[in-house]
Design a protein around this motif. Sequence first.
Motif, short mmCIF file in Angstrom:
data_model
loop_
_atom_site.label_atom_id
_atom_site.label_comp_id
_atom_site.label_asym_id
_atom_site.label_seq_id
_atom_site.Cartn_x
_atom_site.Cartn_y
_atom_site.Cartn_z
N PHE A 25 1.44 2.81 5.20
CA PHE A 25 0.11 4.28 5.25
C PHE A 25 -0.14 4.59 3.65
O PHE A 25 -1.18 5.04 3.85
N ILE A 26 -0.06 5.10 3.09
CA ILE A 26 0.68 5.43 1.68
C ILE A 26 -1.00 4.24 0.77
O ILE A 26 -1.64 4.91 0.05
N GLY A 27 -0.63 2.57 1.22
CA GLY A 27 -1.99 2.79 0.28
C GLY A 27 -2.69 2.13 1.33
O GLY A 27 -3.98 1.62 0.81
N ALA A 30 -5.29 5.05 0.05
CA ALA A 30 -5.81 4.93 -1.45
C ALA A 30 -6.69 3.44 -0.94
O ALA A 30 -7.53 3.76 -2.06
N THR A 31 -6.69 2.32 0.28
CA THR A 31 -7.86 1.47 0.43
C THR A 31 -8.58 2.70 0.84
O THR A 31 -9.99 2.24 0.31
N SER A 53 -3.90 0.35 -4.06
CA SER A 53 -4.30 0.04 -2.76
C SER A 53 -3.50 -1.25 -1.98
O SER A 53 -2.91 -1.81 -0.72
N MET A 54 -2.85 -1.95 -3.15
CA MET A 54 -1.86 -3.28 -2.85
C MET A 54 -0.98 -2.72 -2.16
O MET A 54 -0.07 -2.96 -1.69
N LEU A 55 0.14 -1.07 -2.21
CA LEU A 55 0.31 -0.88 -1.53
C LEU A 55 1.10 -1.11 0.13
O LEU A 55 2.10 -1.13 0.68
N MET A 56 -0.42 -1.50 0.39
CA MET A 56 -0.99 -1.97 1.96
C MET A 56 0.46 -3.19 2.06
O MET A 56 0.95 -3.16 3.18
N ALA A 57 0.18 -4.44 1.00
CA ALA A 57 0.53 -4.84 1.36
C ALA A 57 2.08 -4.68 0.95
O ALA A 57 2.78 -5.72 1.74
N VAL A 58 2.31 -4.62 -0.34
CA VAL A 58 3.68 -4.22 -0.35
C VAL A 58 4.72 -3.52 0.81
O VAL A 58 5.55 -4.32 1.19
#
Length: 82
Positions: A25-27, A30-31, A53-58
């Motif tokens: 959700f944070i990613g 950010a995206t 934005s890469m936090l989405m994948a993480v």
Amino acid sequence: MRDKTQTNSAAPGDRLVRAGAVVFFIGAVATLVTVAPLFLGTTPFPTYMFGLSMLMAVGFLIAGAGVLRSVAAGRRQARSGR
């Protein structure tokens, strides 16, 4: 089977799935923040925002690890005959 399952018991991968959902959700936020200037015609954000934005994948990977851990625990429990 319902009488053996407690409603407040946490399965082995539940915390990972919840943590992965929060990070995802944070990613996602950010995206959206990173992409918004492209549509609004304003100056783009600094490069580190693209990294956020890469936090989405993480988050997706963390949640997937939680699901796999839950599946493995379920298989072990099924093999033990419980």
